[in-house]
Scaffold this motif. Structure first.
Motif, short mmCIF file in Angstrom:
data_model
loop_
_atom_site.label_atom_id
_atom_site.label_comp_id
_atom_site.label_asym_id
_atom_site.label_seq_id
_atom_site.Cartn_x
_atom_site.Cartn_y
_atom_site.Cartn_z
N LYS A 96 25.96 47.13 49.03
CA LYS A 96 25.79 47.73 47.70
C LYS A 96 26.22 46.65 46.73
O LYS A 96 27.41 46.45 46.48
CB LYS A 96 26.67 48.97 47.57
N ASP A 97 25.26 45.91 46.21
CA ASP A 97 25.58 44.71 45.43
C ASP A 97 26.11 45.07 44.04
O ASP A 97 25.79 46.11 43.48
CB ASP A 97 24.34 43.83 45.29
N PHE A 98 26.94 44.17 43.52
CA PHE A 98 27.43 44.31 42.15
C PHE A 98 26.28 44.04 41.18
O PHE A 98 25.47 43.14 41.43
CB PHE A 98 28.57 43.30 41.93
N PRO A 99 26.14 44.82 40.11
CA PRO A 99 27.08 45.82 39.58
C PRO A 99 26.92 47.23 40.13
O PRO A 99 27.65 48.13 39.73
CB PRO A 99 26.77 45.79 38.08
N ASN A 100 25.94 47.46 41.03
CA ASN A 100 25.75 48.81 41.56
C ASN A 100 26.96 49.30 42.35
O ASN A 100 27.13 50.51 42.53
CB ASN A 100 24.51 48.85 42.45
N ALA A 101 27.79 48.38 42.80
CA ALA A 101 28.98 48.74 43.57
C ALA A 101 30.22 48.87 42.71
O ALA A 101 31.34 48.91 43.23
CB ALA A 101 29.21 47.70 44.67
N SER A 102 30.06 48.98 41.42
CA SER A 102 31.20 48.96 40.49
C SER A 102 32.24 50.02 40.82
O SER A 102 33.45 49.77 40.75
CB SER A 102 30.73 49.12 39.05
N CYS A 103 31.80 51.24 41.15
CA CYS A 103 32.77 52.30 41.41
C CYS A 103 33.55 52.03 42.69
O CYS A 103 34.74 52.37 42.78
CB CYS A 103 32.09 53.66 41.46
N TYR A 104 32.92 51.38 43.69
CA TYR A 104 33.64 51.01 44.90
C TYR A 104 34.69 49.95 44.58
O TYR A 104 35.81 49.99 45.10
CB TYR A 104 32.67 50.47 45.96
N VAL A 105 34.31 49.01 43.74
CA VAL A 105 35.25 47.95 43.34
C VAL A 105 36.45 48.55 42.62
O VAL A 105 37.60 48.22 42.91
CB VAL A 105 34.54 46.90 42.46
N VAL A 123 32.11 59.26 46.73
CA VAL A 123 32.33 58.53 47.99
C VAL A 123 33.47 57.53 47.84
O VAL A 123 34.38 57.47 48.67
CB VAL A 123 31.05 57.81 48.44
N SER A 124 33.43 56.73 46.78
CA SER A 124 34.42 55.66 46.62
C SER A 124 35.81 56.23 46.38
O SER A 124 36.80 55.67 46.87
CB SER A 124 34.03 54.72 45.48
N ASN A 125 35.91 57.34 45.66
CA ASN A 125 37.22 57.96 45.42
C ASN A 125 37.85 58.45 46.73
O ASN A 125 39.07 58.38 46.91
CB ASN A 125 37.09 59.13 44.45
N TRP A 126 37.01 58.94 47.63
CA TRP A 126 37.50 59.43 48.93
C TRP A 126 37.76 58.29 49.90
O TRP A 126 38.74 58.31 50.65
CB TRP A 126 36.48 60.40 49.53
N LEU A 127 36.87 57.30 49.93
CA LEU A 127 36.84 56.30 50.99
C LEU A 127 38.15 55.56 51.17
O LEU A 127 38.69 55.48 52.29
CB LEU A 127 35.70 55.30 50.72
N ARG A 180 44.03 46.82 46.47
CA ARG A 180 43.31 45.86 47.29
C ARG A 180 42.78 44.71 46.42
O ARG A 180 42.39 44.92 45.27
CB ARG A 180 42.13 46.52 48.00
N ASN A 181 42.78 43.51 47.00
CA ASN A 181 42.02 42.41 46.42
C ASN A 181 40.58 42.58 46.87
O ASN A 181 40.30 42.84 48.05
CB ASN A 181 42.55 41.06 46.93
N VAL A 182 39.64 42.42 45.94
CA VAL A 182 38.26 42.76 46.23
C VAL A 182 37.33 41.57 45.99
O VAL A 182 37.43 40.87 44.98
CB VAL A 182 37.78 43.94 45.34
N VAL A 183 36.42 41.39 46.94
CA VAL A 183 35.26 40.52 46.76
C VAL A 183 34.03 41.37 47.03
O VAL A 183 34.01 42.16 47.97
CB VAL A 183 35.28 39.31 47.72
N VAL A 184 33.01 41.22 46.20
CA VAL A 184 31.82 42.05 46.34
C VAL A 184 30.57 41.17 46.31
O VAL A 184 30.53 40.16 45.62
CB VAL A 184 31.76 43.12 45.22
N SER A 185 29.59 41.54 47.11
CA SER A 185 28.34 40.79 47.13
C SER A 185 27.52 41.06 45.88
O SER A 185 27.63 42.12 45.26
CB SER A 185 27.51 41.15 48.37
N LYS A 186 26.71 40.08 45.53
CA LYS A 186 25.72 40.28 44.47
C LYS A 186 24.44 39.58 44.90
O LYS A 186 24.47 38.63 45.68
CB LYS A 186 26.21 39.72 43.14
N ALA A 187 23.31 40.09 44.42
CA ALA A 187 22.05 39.44 44.71
C ALA A 187 22.04 38.05 44.09
O ALA A 187 22.62 37.82 43.02
CB ALA A 187 20.89 40.27 44.17
N SER A 188 21.39 37.12 44.76
CA SER A 188 21.42 35.71 44.32
C SER A 188 20.96 35.54 42.89
O SER A 188 21.47 34.69 42.15
CB SER A 188 20.55 34.86 45.25
N GLN A 189 19.98 36.35 42.45
CA GLN A 189 19.41 36.18 41.13
C GLN A 189 20.14 36.96 40.05
O GLN A 189 19.81 36.88 38.87
CB GLN A 189 17.93 36.60 41.13
#
Length: 220
Positions: free
Chosen positions: A10-19, A181-185, A27-36
């Motif tokens: 779930k690439d950033f920024p779509n993963a913002s709520c998980y982050v 999901v992210s609030n529970w996970l 937690r220290n967080v690293v999140v993937s993003k699409a190359s472009q």
């Protein structure tokens, strides 16, 4: 000491709520993003991931560790629902793109994560799958990718069920709300860390449902 987590799929920024939820759970967080994708001014650690490149999968892990020191958790999210309209055709071009992005891409990144966790003798791999809608809108190619990923998850679980490292947790979600999901996970992941599962050594596949409470014998 804070845990470090990689969120991928779930690439950033779509993963913002998980982050946000990961940070709120210390937690220290690293999140993937699409190359472009350009993220602009942000204090979030993002690493580019070109899904159809095995080299990019390896770089994703290496760069994530460079930012955090070591990865304690990797959360790999498979959610094709938002792509249904983009892959509605059943032709060679669509099949090729789905194969690159939703089959081979996940094989590449999961291979790198698992190898790194085994090498480091630590790590928790969390595989999160959003189920396909049952309204008949599912393109054939995405249905096949979904079935492939679920099978991959279950085989990974069986392969490592007798091992101490890495720990594997499988989660299926039906809700369309990433916030829910992210609030529970992350609360769930913290809770299962505090439980000792007397039936840890098992090969039966266990899928955890969003909202489920942690309890012995059913930790995933």
């Amino acid at each position: 000491m804070l845990k470090s987590v990689l969120i991928v799929g779930k690439d950033f920024p779509n993963a913002s709520c998980y982050v946000t939820s990961a940070i709120d759970s210390s937690r220290n967080v690293v999140v993937s993003k699409a190359s472009q994708t350009e993220v602009g001014e942000s204090n979030i650690d993002c690493v580019s991931w070109n899904r159809n490149s095995p080299i990019s999968a390896r770089n994703l892990i290496v760069r994530s560790e460079a930012k955090t020191g070591v990865l304690d958790e990797a959360i790999v999210i498979f959610d094709v629902n938002s792509y249904i309209s983009s892959y509605s055709q059943f032709d060679l071009e669509t099949v090729s793109k789905v194969d690159d992005e939703f089959i081979r891409g996940y094989f590449y990144v999961l291979t790198e994560i698992l190898n790194r966790f085994v090498k480091k003798s630590k790590g928790h791999l969390v595989l999160v799958v959003r189920t396909l809608p049952d309204d008949g809108r599912n393109p054939i190619a995405l249905q096949s990718a979904y079935a492939s990923f679920v099978s991959l998850c279950e085989n990974i679980y069986k392969e490592y069920s007798q091992s101490i490292v890495p720990k594997i947790t499988l989660i299926k979600i039906t809700t369309e709300s990433d916030v829910e999901v992210s609030n529970w996970l992350f609360n769930y992941l913290d809770d299962i860390e505090n439980l000792k599962d007397s039936n840890k050594k098992k090969k039966d596949v266990v899928w955890i449902k969003c909202g489920q409470k942690a309890k012995k014998g059913l930790l995933g």
